[in-house]
Design a protein around this motif. Structure first.
Motif, PDB file in Angstrom:
ATOM      1  N   GLN A 110       0.370   6.738   5.937  1.00  0.00           N
ATOM      2  CA  GLN A 110       1.414   6.548   4.721  1.00  0.00           C
ATOM      3  C   GLN A 110       0.918   7.570   3.762  1.00  0.00           C
ATOM      4  O   GLN A 110       1.812   8.322   3.226  1.00  0.00           O
ATOM      5  CB  GLN A 110       0.936   5.145   4.101  1.00  0.00           C
ATOM      6  N   SER A 111      -0.383   8.008   3.509  1.00  0.00           N
ATOM      7  CA  SER A 111      -0.926   9.019   2.794  1.00  0.00           C
ATOM      8  C   SER A 111      -0.219  10.339   3.178  1.00  0.00           C
ATOM      9  O   SER A 111       0.394  11.129   2.210  1.00  0.00           O
ATOM     10  CB  SER A 111      -2.533   9.078   2.648  1.00  0.00           C
ATOM     11  N   GLY A 112       0.015  10.755   4.524  1.00  0.00           N
ATOM     12  CA  GLY A 112       0.335  11.736   4.974  1.00  0.00           C
ATOM     13  C   GLY A 112       1.901  12.056   4.954  1.00  0.00           C
ATOM     14  O   GLY A 112       2.333  13.067   4.422  1.00  0.00           O
ATOM     15  N   ILE A 113       2.555  10.962   5.062  1.00  0.00           N
ATOM     16  CA  ILE A 113       4.074  10.876   4.731  1.00  0.00           C
ATOM     17  C   ILE A 113       4.338  10.896   3.425  1.00  0.00           C
ATOM     18  O   ILE A 113       5.307  11.520   2.824  1.00  0.00           O
ATOM     19  CB  ILE A 113       4.736   9.406   5.264  1.00  0.00           C
ATOM     20  N   ALA A 114       3.451  10.227   2.438  1.00  0.00           N
ATOM     21  CA  ALA A 114       3.787  10.432   0.872  1.00  0.00           C
ATOM     22  C   ALA A 114       3.694  12.177   0.441  1.00  0.00           C
ATOM     23  O   ALA A 114       4.367  12.551  -0.322  1.00  0.00           O
ATOM     24  CB  ALA A 114       2.913   9.719   0.209  1.00  0.00           C
ATOM     25  N   SER A 115       2.704  12.781   0.983  1.00  0.00           N
ATOM     26  CA  SER A 115       2.481  14.188   0.753  1.00  0.00           C
ATOM     27  C   SER A 115       3.655  15.006   1.753  1.00  0.00           C
ATOM     28  O   SER A 115       4.121  15.783   1.032  1.00  0.00           O
ATOM     29  CB  SER A 115       1.159  14.687   1.483  1.00  0.00           C
ATOM     30  N   ALA A 116       3.972  14.623   2.890  1.00  0.00           N
ATOM     31  CA  ALA A 116       5.078  15.196   3.486  1.00  0.00           C
ATOM     32  C   ALA A 116       6.186  15.137   2.842  1.00  0.00           C
ATOM     33  O   ALA A 116       7.214  16.027   2.591  1.00  0.00           O
ATOM     34  CB  ALA A 116       5.080  14.855   4.811  1.00  0.00           C
ATOM     35  N   GLU A 117       6.517  13.881   2.338  1.00  0.00           N
ATOM     36  CA  GLU A 117       7.893  13.831   1.360  1.00  0.00           C
ATOM     37  C   GLU A 117       7.826  14.977   0.198  1.00  0.00           C
ATOM     38  O   GLU A 117       8.922  15.286  -0.162  1.00  0.00           O
ATOM     39  CB  GLU A 117       8.158  12.322   0.924  1.00  0.00           C
ATOM     40  N   ARG A 118       6.622  15.089  -0.433  1.00  0.00           N
ATOM     41  CA  ARG A 118       6.682  15.682  -1.539  1.00  0.00           C
ATOM     42  C   ARG A 118       7.022  17.198  -1.314  1.00  0.00           C
ATOM     43  O   ARG A 118       7.651  18.151  -1.814  1.00  0.00           O
ATOM     44  CB  ARG A 118       5.411  15.664  -2.221  1.00  0.00           C
ATOM     45  N   SER A 148       0.731  -1.198  -0.095  1.00  0.00           N
ATOM     46  CA  SER A 148       0.002  -0.071   0.155  1.00  0.00           C
ATOM     47  C   SER A 148       0.760   1.286  -0.092  1.00  0.00           C
ATOM     48  O   SER A 148       0.553   2.228  -0.469  1.00  0.00           O
ATOM     49  CB  SER A 148      -0.808   0.063   1.113  1.00  0.00           C
ATOM     50  N   GLN A 149       2.069   1.162   0.674  1.00  0.00           N
ATOM     51  CA  GLN A 149       2.890   2.474   0.703  1.00  0.00           C
ATOM     52  C   GLN A 149       3.178   3.056  -0.856  1.00  0.00           C
ATOM     53  O   GLN A 149       3.338   3.995  -1.062  1.00  0.00           O
ATOM     54  CB  GLN A 149       4.142   2.336   1.330  1.00  0.00           C
ATOM     55  N   GLN A 200      -5.912  -0.394  15.802  1.00  0.00           N
ATOM     56  CA  GLN A 200      -6.396   0.970  15.541  1.00  0.00           C
ATOM     57  C   GLN A 200      -5.109   1.534  14.727  1.00  0.00           C
ATOM     58  O   GLN A 200      -5.395   2.226  13.596  1.00  0.00           O
ATOM     59  CB  GLN A 200      -6.650   1.794  16.800  1.00  0.00           C
ATOM     60  N   VAL A 201      -4.050   1.164  15.225  1.00  0.00           N
ATOM     61  CA  VAL A 201      -2.849   1.758  14.716  1.00  0.00           C
ATOM     62  C   VAL A 201      -2.682   1.188  13.006  1.00  0.00           C
ATOM     63  O   VAL A 201      -2.399   1.798  12.094  1.00  0.00           O
ATOM     64  CB  VAL A 201      -1.683   1.397  15.225  1.00  0.00           C
ATOM     65  N   ALA A 202      -2.932  -0.101  12.944  1.00  0.00           N
ATOM     66  CA  ALA A 202      -3.152  -0.622  11.667  1.00  0.00           C
ATOM     67  C   ALA A 202      -4.139  -0.073  10.783  1.00  0.00           C
ATOM     68  O   ALA A 202      -3.924  -0.038   9.710  1.00  0.00           O
ATOM     69  CB  ALA A 202      -3.383  -2.157  11.994  1.00  0.00           C
ATOM     70  N   GLY A 203      -5.321   0.165  11.481  1.00  0.00           N
ATOM     71  CA  GLY A 203      -6.340   0.766  10.574  1.00  0.00           C
ATOM     72  C   GLY A 203      -6.201   2.053   9.863  1.00  0.00           C
ATOM     73  O   GLY A 203      -6.351   2.492   8.851  1.00  0.00           O
ATOM     74  N   MET A 204      -5.308   2.842  10.807  1.00  0.00           N
ATOM     75  CA  MET A 204      -5.121   4.263  10.542  1.00  0.00           C
ATOM     76  C   MET A 204      -3.817   4.336   9.811  1.00  0.00           C
ATOM     77  O   MET A 204      -3.228   5.553   9.516  1.00  0.00           O
ATOM     78  CB  MET A 204      -4.964   5.232  11.541  1.00  0.00           C
ATOM     79  N   TYR A 205      -3.002   3.384   9.341  1.00  0.00           N
ATOM     80  CA  TYR A 205      -1.843   3.293   8.882  1.00  0.00           C
ATOM     81  C   TYR A 205      -1.723   3.810   7.279  1.00  0.00           C
ATOM     82  O   TYR A 205      -0.852   4.497   6.946  1.00  0.00           O
ATOM     83  CB  TYR A 205      -1.077   2.211   8.847  1.00  0.00           C
ATOM     84  N   ASN A 206      -3.138   3.555   6.621  1.00  0.00           N
ATOM     85  CA  ASN A 206      -3.276   4.177   5.614  1.00  0.00           C
ATOM     86  C   ASN A 206      -3.142   5.697   5.434  1.00  0.00           C
ATOM     87  O   ASN A 206      -2.586   6.410   4.627  1.00  0.00           O
ATOM     88  CB  ASN A 206      -4.708   3.697   4.844  1.00  0.00           C
ATOM     89  N   THR A 207      -3.982   6.218   6.548  1.00  0.00           N
ATOM     90  CA  THR A 207      -3.561   7.923   6.534  1.00  0.00           C
ATOM     91  C   THR A 207      -2.349   8.272   6.865  1.00  0.00           C
ATOM     92  O   THR A 207      -1.808   9.159   6.459  1.00  0.00           O
ATOM     93  CB  THR A 207      -4.624   8.292   8.014  1.00  0.00           C
TER      94      THR A 207
END
Length: 633
Positions: free
Chosen positions: A364-372, A244-245, A355-362
């Protein structure tokens, strides 16, 4: 090929990123952004500890209430007057060893029923603890939101400052929509992800630690069974997130490409319609929209598998604890209330993992944007601005180009060993075919780009040794491409001198003949306009930009095809205004119209970055050279 199509093909050729390059590094860098607000952050952590600690104690107190009820129910059935030990012996004498084992592990008084007063006090204590815990969590959430919002304010400010420190070449080589996507959509996504991730991660870590301690006080064996499922949960989570990452990185890359296409299409919508590229643009939009859909769907699908997978693994430990705990209660090794509390702790232990596993998509999405966003902040900047300043004087400057060479790319020279001199108060016209380097000379004069070789001097001072603010404060520029900012016409005229008086603004408007059309507008000079609202024609916008130059009162004036958007009659009127504007100023004019450059003190004919002819209008016509050929054409 139109701009949107050309830009779209260029973006598609780049391809989406396969995955975040440095997930951990970007996450750590993002968390470090909170350090300026460490007082708020520490308060959030302290409130989280208090809230979670009180919440974790709750099941143990409720377990004690259960023991009080169960002990009372069993004790009431036993004959009064005997001790607990006698009741156990009597049960063994009857051959009921299981009941005897259970009694031995209970705190009962034979013949005594339920102590409802003690039960009530216990439940009130649990209620009070839960209320205080809820209050602490609520305050913690509010303070966390404040910390995150302030962090995002700082991040946006850093991005805005970064924009002004980047060279013009950065924006010349990138699609505007892609840049806008990084500084708007990506930062908004980081804000949402940061608020959710920090809250849940902090709560999860503290909850797991606190619950683990409480479980160990009840039964180390049952605790070990519960913990054994954690490696399995982590393995499942890692297996899914690795896939998913990559999807999340592709999702935000494709979102940037889609925004770039939309921005280009709407900016050049008239061109797209005129040349019949609507179907091609629709096709390209559908393709990029599909790319965003597939990447987003894949990211959400795979990350959505994490929560049910970890929940299934957690339920395995829940079942094992329930079975083994029942046996322990039956054998008197543990009380019913303790096993009840332990089962609640198992739920509390597994819930943060799920809970942590479930929000991991959020996350990952945030880190992908932060990297940009961090990639944007890490872009090479302009060299440090020198501290030097140009001499403060109202007299027109002397401008010299000494053996200047420049190229936008290393393998292509646009200006080659060019030298020229503009005397104080002189008007220098630069003419030549398209691509000859005329506008490049202006870009170099304003230091939008630095020369590769040679020097540009103003009043004998190398402009490379003075600050950009000092250099540009004495220069006004009227471009072929007009640009109006959102605001009134008066605001746009005063853009170069925000503190100008109303009378000075009106005087500049009259000098540039803005008066010819402005009074026909709903609110005159106070009419709100923008660059794309369609209220003004291209020529009217140009007149406003000329008025802006009038009001700026520059020492050096640059006119880059400044009358190209006006009709011939308006141009004749503007010529008189231009003559007044050029008085006592050194002026550079880039133009193709003969009427614009006829009266220039010096005309430079530029071709392929070199001056091939120079002189006055009459002198150049008499030579029958390149200039004469241009006038004949």
């Amino acid at each position: 090929m139109s701009g949107p199509l050309r830009g779209g093909m260029r973006a598609m050729a780049q391809g989406p990123p396969q995955r975040s390059r440095d997930f951990r590094g970007a996450a750590v860098r993002l968390v470090k952004r909170l350090t300026p607000h460490r007082a708020l952050t520490l308060t959030v952590i302290a409130l989280s500890i208090v809230g979670i600690a009180l919440g974790v104690i709750g099941p143990r107190i409720l377990g004690h209430a259960t023991d009080l009820l169960f002990n009372g129910v069993i004790g009431r059935e036993l004959p009064s007057g005997m001790s607990k030990e006698q009741a156990v012996e009597a049960a063994r004498a009857r051959g009921d060893n299981t009941f005897a084992d259970m009694l031995s592990g209970m705190n009962i008084v034979p013949g005594q029923g339920v102590d409802f007063g003690a039960v009530g006090r216990t439940l009130l204590l649990a209620l009070a603890l839960y209320l205080v815990a809820a209050l602490a969590v609520w305050v913690q959430a509010r303070l966390l939101n404040v910390a995150v919002q302030r962090t995002m304010v700082d991040l946006r400010a850093d991005v805005e400052r970064k924009v002004h420190r980047l060279p013009l070449s950065h924006f010349d080589t990138r699609q505007r929509g892609e840049v806008l996507s990084r500084v708007t959509n990506d930062i908004d996504n980081v804000q949402t992800s940061l608020a959710i991730s920090i809250s849940q991660l902090l709560s999860a870590v503290l909850t797991i630690f606190a619950v683990l301690v409480m479980m160990l006080t009840i039964s180390p064996l049952l605790t070990l069974i519960t913990v054994l499922t954690v490696p399995l949960s982590l393995w499942v989570t890692r297996l899914i997130t690795r896939r998913s990452q990559r999807m999340f990185a592709a999702q935000w890359h494709n979102t940037g490409r889609l925004n770039a296409l939309i921005e280009e299409t709407y900016s050049g919508f008239t061109v797209v319609k005129t040349y019949g590229h609507r179907d091609a643009v629709r096709t390209m939009f559908a393709e990029r929209n599909s790319d965003v859909f597939h990447a987003g769907f894949g990211a959400q699908f795979f990350s959505g598998l994490i929560s049910p997978a970890t929940m299934f693994v957690g339920n395995l430990s829940y079942v094992a604890v329930a079975v083994l705990g029942g046996i322990k209660v039956a054998t008197g090794q543990i009380t019913l209330g303790s096993i009840q509390a332990f089962i609640q702790y198992v739920r509390q232990f597994n819930q943060p993992l799920t809970q942590v596993a479930g929000m991991y998509n959020t996350l990952q999405s945030g880190i992908a944007s932060a990297e940009r966003v961090f990639d944007f902040l890490d872009e090479p900047e302009l060299a440090p601005d020198p501290d030097g300043t140009l001499p403060h004087t109202d007299s027109p400057p002397r401008v010299e180009f000494e053996h200047v060479s420049f190229g936008y790319h290393d393998d292509r020279t646009v200006i080659a060993d060019l030298s020229l001199t503009a005397e104080p108060g002189a008007t220098v016209a630069i003419v030549g075919p398209t691509g000859a380097g005329k506008t490049t000379l202006v870009n170099l004069l304003l230091r939008f780009y630095d020369v590769d070789a040679g020097r540009i001097l103003i009043d004998g001072v190398d402009i490379a040794t003075v600050s950009a603010a000092s250099l540009r404060s004495g220069i006004a520029m009227v471009l072929q491409d007009t640009w109006l900012f959102g605001g009134t016409i008066a605001d746009n005229i005063a853009y170069g001198r925000p503190r100008a008086s109303r009378e000075e603004i009106l005087e500049a408007g009259r000098a540039a003949f803005v008066d010819r059309f402005v009074h026909a507008l709903p609110d005159g000079y106070d009419t709100v306009v923008s660059d794309d609202n369609g209220m003004l024609s291209a020529g009217e916008k140009q007149l406003i930009t000329i008025a802006r130059a009038f009001l700026a009162r520059p020492r050096l004036l640059v006119l880059d095809e400044a009358t190209s958007s006006v009709d011939t009659r308006t141009e004749l009127v503007i010529q008189h205004a231009m003559a007044e504007l050029r008085r006592d100023r050194t002026c550079f004019i880039i133009a193709h119209r003969l009427s614009t450059i006829r009266d220039a003190d010096l005309i430079l004919v530029v071709d392929r970055g070199r001056i091939v002819e120079q002189g006055t209008h009459a002198e150049l016509l008499a030579r029958h050279g390149a200039y004469w050929d241009m006038t004949q054409a």
